[in-house]
Design a protein around this motif. Structure first.
Motif, mmCIF file in Angstrom:
data_model
loop_
_atom_site.group_PDB
_atom_site.id
_atom_site.type_symbol
_atom_site.label_atom_id
_atom_site.label_comp_id
_atom_site.label_asym_id
_atom_site.label_seq_id
_atom_site.Cartn_x
_atom_site.Cartn_y
_atom_site.Cartn_z
ATOM 1 N N CYS A 73 0.265 -1.703 0.152
ATOM 2 C CA CYS A 73 -0.088 -0.347 0.096
ATOM 3 C C CYS A 73 1.015 1.084 0.272
ATOM 4 N N SER A 74 0.492 2.350 -0.657
ATOM 5 C CA SER A 74 1.195 3.465 -0.879
ATOM 6 C C SER A 74 -0.159 4.401 -0.920
ATOM 7 N N LEU A 75 -0.205 5.096 -0.678
ATOM 8 C CA LEU A 75 -1.030 6.440 -1.308
ATOM 9 C C LEU A 75 -0.479 7.191 -2.933
ATOM 10 N N GLY A 76 0.038 7.394 -3.236
ATOM 11 C CA GLY A 76 1.216 7.980 -4.444
ATOM 12 C C GLY A 76 1.457 7.041 -5.408
ATOM 13 N N GLY A 77 1.884 5.947 -5.015
ATOM 14 C CA GLY A 77 1.915 4.265 -5.811
ATOM 15 C C GLY A 77 4.012 4.539 -5.921
ATOM 16 N N VAL A 99 -1.935 -1.501 -3.503
ATOM 17 C CA VAL A 99 -3.287 -0.580 -3.422
ATOM 18 C C VAL A 99 -2.862 1.153 -3.326
ATOM 19 N N THR A 100 -3.244 1.734 -4.027
ATOM 20 C CA THR A 100 -2.980 3.033 -3.805
ATOM 21 C C THR A 100 -3.746 3.711 -5.041
ATOM 22 N N HIS A 101 -3.369 5.312 -4.539
ATOM 23 C CA HIS A 101 -4.596 5.900 -5.377
ATOM 24 C C HIS A 101 -4.159 6.937 -6.682
ATOM 25 N N VAL A 102 -2.470 6.815 -6.777
ATOM 26 C CA VAL A 102 -2.926 6.768 -8.832
ATOM 27 C C VAL A 102 -2.503 5.555 -9.204
ATOM 28 N N GLU A 103 -3.026 5.544 -10.837
ATOM 29 C CA GLU A 103 -3.242 4.969 -11.511
ATOM 30 C C GLU A 103 -1.777 4.178 -12.103
ATOM 31 N N GLY A 104 -1.518 3.349 -12.614
ATOM 32 C CA GLY A 104 0.054 2.822 -13.158
ATOM 33 C C GLY A 104 1.374 3.851 -12.587
ATOM 34 N N SER A 105 1.159 3.707 -11.140
ATOM 35 C CA SER A 105 2.269 4.413 -10.399
ATOM 36 C C SER A 105 3.071 2.808 -10.313
#
Length: 322
Positions: A73-77, A99-105
């Motif tokens: 898990c990382s918010l910004g990935g 699990v992240t907020h940023v697709e493709g991170s």
């Protein structure tokens, strides 16, 4: 892919999952804790662990293999340690969910499955990460062992976001009072119990120490009477997070002691926001963290306003090599 379909897919590949590892750093690590707590409380067969990412990288558990699910898990990935943990878990044959907020991170690059969550829209969106990881844990338990309260958990997932928004819309006076009362505190102690234990931890290390540069200590209130209560005195600042559920007696015992010696005490209580009237009693324990975290975000914002110290302000993080 829906959360249940992710676990369906893993089970098709490996019907004999033996261990589940939750891996992250800082707030993201803390937001994995309710899922870990849930699985530990309800699984009869799974080995469940929560790791800060570099501990996982440097001292990798020998049991990480194709019988493992690893959730990173990382918010910004982009958290380097968590990105490395994702790659390491994949190399060892684990079934990896990022699990992240940023697709493709970067976090998603070596993951088998990706779960994306919101953040900016409202306070409930900020709790999606924690909630979706708990949803994954619920699916793991139900699909691999069966879970008698599965329907109650699903019902809770459908209601918790609305409750968070309702709670955060009414708590501003209390949040402002906290901010005014604690803005000059040299240290703030934060404690809780149960699934909310690491909500206290993340508020302490992230919202207070990282984002406000306020010294803070945090501990489980079951441990309060085994050392920390010796610092209690008149006007010493405490923030106590009270749960609706099985561990509430520990919270109540700590509160009684703080009040007995006139400590400066702020309480954020899930019962005040009607958690138990919305979520079934059999599973209410596991929804305390999302509700309380949403409310605490309002508290943190008000503290930042009165101290003229934005939550985005940093001295070292992202500015130095470290």
């Amino acid at each position: 892919m829906e959360l249940n379909q992710i676990i369906v897919s893993i089970k098709e590949k490996q019907p004999n999952i033996k261990s589940v590892f939750f891996v992250g750093c800082g707030a993201s690590k803390a937001e994995l804790y309710p899922a870990k707590y849930f699985l530990e409380a309800n699984s009869r067969t799974l080995r469940v662990s929560l790791y800060t990412a570099n501990e996982f990288n440097f001292a990798t558990p020998i049991s990480v293999d194709d019988t493992s699910i690893v959730i990173t898990c990382s918010l910004g990935g982009t958290t380097p340690e968590s990105v490395e943990a994702t790659t390491k878990a994949k190399e060892l044959g684990a079934h990896v969910i990022a699990v992240t907020h940023v697709e493709g991170s970067a976090l998603t690059k070596d993951a088998d499955y990706k779960v994306y969550h919101g953040f900016e829209a409202n306070y409930a969106a900020k709790m999606e990460k924690m909630t979706k990881v708990l949803g994954l844990a619920t699916e793991i338990l139900h699909q691999y062992e069966g879970y008698e309260n599965y329907d109650k958990m699903i019902d809770g997932f459908g209601k918790i976001y609305g409750l968070i928004e309702k709670a955060t819309s009414t708590v501003l006076p209390e949040a402002k009072a906290f901010a005014d009362g604690y803005k000059d505190a040299e240290v703030i102690y934060v404690m809780s119990s149960g699934a909310t234990h690491e909500v206290a931890y993340s508020f302490s290390i992230c919202l207070l120490m990282e984002m406000q540069w306020i010294n803070s200590g945090t501990f489980h209130d079951g441990e309060f009477f085994h050392g920390p209560f010796e610092v209690v005195d008149k006007d010493v600042p405490f923030l106590l997070l009270m749960n609706d559920g099985r561990t509430r007696p520990m919270d109540a015992r700590a509160l009684e002691f703080l009040q007995r010696f006139d400590a400066k005490t702020t309480v954020v209580d899930a019962k005040d926001f009607g958690l138990g009237s919305v979520i079934a009693s059999e599973v209410v324990d596991y929804f305390n963290p999302m509700l309380i975290s949403g409310v605490l975000r309002v508290y943190a914002e008000q503290l930042s306003y009165v101290r003229n110290h934005p939550l985005t302000k940093r001295r070292y993080m992202w500015k130095l090599e470290y």
